[in-house]
Design a protein around this motif. Sequence first.
Motif, PDB file in Angstrom:
ATOM      1  N   GLY A 260      11.339  -1.999  17.538  1.00 57.08           N
ATOM      2  CA  GLY A 260      11.142  -3.066  16.579  1.00 57.08           C
ATOM      3  C   GLY A 260       9.802  -3.009  15.871  1.00 57.08           C
ATOM      4  O   GLY A 260       9.094  -1.989  15.884  1.00 57.08           O
ATOM      5  N   ARG A 261       9.420  -4.113  15.256  1.00 56.13           N
ATOM      6  CA  ARG A 261       8.212  -4.194  14.439  1.00 56.13           C
ATOM      7  C   ARG A 261       6.963  -4.037  15.308  1.00 56.13           C
ATOM      8  O   ARG A 261       6.833  -4.657  16.357  1.00 56.13           O
ATOM      9  N   PRO A 325       2.204  -7.234  14.021  1.00 56.24           N
ATOM     10  CA  PRO A 325       3.099  -7.806  13.006  1.00 56.24           C
ATOM     11  C   PRO A 325       4.248  -8.636  13.577  1.00 56.24           C
ATOM     12  O   PRO A 325       4.898  -9.370  12.838  1.00 56.24           O
ATOM     13  N   ALA A 326       4.508  -8.516  14.871  1.00 58.45           N
ATOM     14  CA  ALA A 326       5.629  -9.239  15.490  1.00 58.45           C
ATOM     15  C   ALA A 326       5.105 -10.420  16.297  1.00 58.45           C
ATOM     16  O   ALA A 326       4.170 -10.279  17.083  1.00 58.45           O
ATOM     17  N   THR A 394      10.160  -8.641  16.696  1.00 60.44           N
ATOM     18  CA  THR A 394      10.459  -9.134  15.353  1.00 60.44           C
ATOM     19  C   THR A 394       9.633 -10.389  15.114  1.00 60.44           C
ATOM     20  O   THR A 394       8.608 -10.597  15.762  1.00 60.44           O
ATOM     21  N   THR A 395      10.053 -11.230  14.177  1.00 58.70           N
ATOM     22  CA  THR A 395       9.329 -12.467  13.893  1.00 58.70           C
ATOM     23  C   THR A 395      10.268 -13.658  14.020  1.00 58.70           C
ATOM     24  O   THR A 395      11.490 -13.529  13.927  1.00 58.70           O
TER      25      THR A 395
END
Length: 524
Positions: A260-261, A325-326, A394-395
Amino acid sequence: MTASEGVWPRRLFAGLSGLLAGYTALAVAELVAAAVRPEAGPVTAVGGAAIDRTPAPVKDWAIRTFGESDKLVLQLGILAVLTALAAALGLLAPRHRRVGAAAVLALGVVGALAATGRPDSGSLLDAAPSLAGALVGAALLFVLAGRLSAPVAGEEPEGAGGWDRRGFLIAAGAAAAASTGAGALGRVLGGSRARDAVSSRAAAVLPRPDSPAPALPRGAQLRVFGISPFTTPNKDFYRVDTALVVPKVDATRWRLRLHGRGVSRPLTVTYDDLLGRELIERYITLTCVSNEVGGPYVGTARWIGVPLAELLAEAGVRPPSRGGPADQLVARSVDGMTLGTPVEDVMDGRDALLAVGMNGEPLPFEHGFPVRMVVPGLYGYVSACKWIEDIELTTFDAYDPYWVKRDWARQAPVKTQARIDTPKPFARPKAGLVVVAGVAWAQRRGIDRVEVRVDDGPWRPADLARQATVDTWRQWSLPWLATPGSHTLTVRATDGTGRTQTEKRTRTIPDGASGRHAVVVTVD
């Protein structure tokens, strides 16, 4: 035989033909599901679809009303509805054979859609059990209805009660025997899959942890009859999830994917990989967000596992506070469940684990074998993924996991709570000295004070057991000189930040219940 004497036996056998067709359909479906996967069976698939589409307040009511038997109640309810439908279709079929058979096929389509629509469905093959069972059930109903609607040569016409009794009984008996055999074979085949998983758990040997749990301080366990033990035995540990069939995962085939991110080095690890890493052991109290004030869905266990933050760091993950970023970690279970956990919480230094053991043994299947997540301080629905097989970074803006889609909060730290374990509600203790005792918890903050009030009297400080860690509950007790009559006992806790739990009552939705636990007793 008069017409009235022949009508009721035929109707009885008509209803029986529907029940037999339904029984056959389920038996064949179970056999096919054993070849596809047990979770694709129609009862399990329809039950899972019902859980997915049930409004959150109704689910909350079911857990509150039926406790850990909620899944059994749901399955029995589905079988009761299917039984009623099968009997009704049996009564309809002698006059409308095609309609009855088509209705059975329609039920099969419903089951197939439910199976392929489940989050854990990865193939259209999941439709096969329901469709195969419906085809056989529809054919059987068509045949049996024919025996009930066509008179045999030499017998009275249908209106006078003439129908092929012998043909019906032969066909029904053969179908019942074949269906029973198919169901038994399905259970044997399904059991063979489970046996591999059971064997892998039996063969699992947990290494000695590199960082054992600190010994419990003397006085962490009070000697009070009726109080919850500090460590909850595995057999007594609460279970709240949506799995109608407990996944039995073969540890030798299990894999966990991390991606993932912000993941610069994606990982795939096996069960043996985890056992070969540095393992830590910690006492941690878990709480379910469905736990009502004073409820039973809380427990403490000695967990052993791999520090999740270290695994994330190895994959190149940085928390948001360090520019990552996540901000959400999405954990996926083999049964399709998704849980979203704040990355910052997992990497802030708390003992977030990929747990492989519970109270000195490999995880029980009901509690996530071979691997589950355990994150102190968060309610289970945002942290405690059982049977985990995938972690995606992720976010919160990009993805809503299962419970968030159903109106529960995205982030859910555990609220400060206290519970009276003894005396029980509506108990009748004798006048004189009565020990009031229970547990209090505020994971990540710890418990600083517990107070008890009798009726509308003053708050009295309870005696506290030694605090093991801020991630575990704390026992408390208060000697009370009980006088005859009805009394209300109320408890409240103050956490390590100095904040006392609110008296305002709220329901469990969206982020956990609040309020103070009280019990009414009658002193004799």
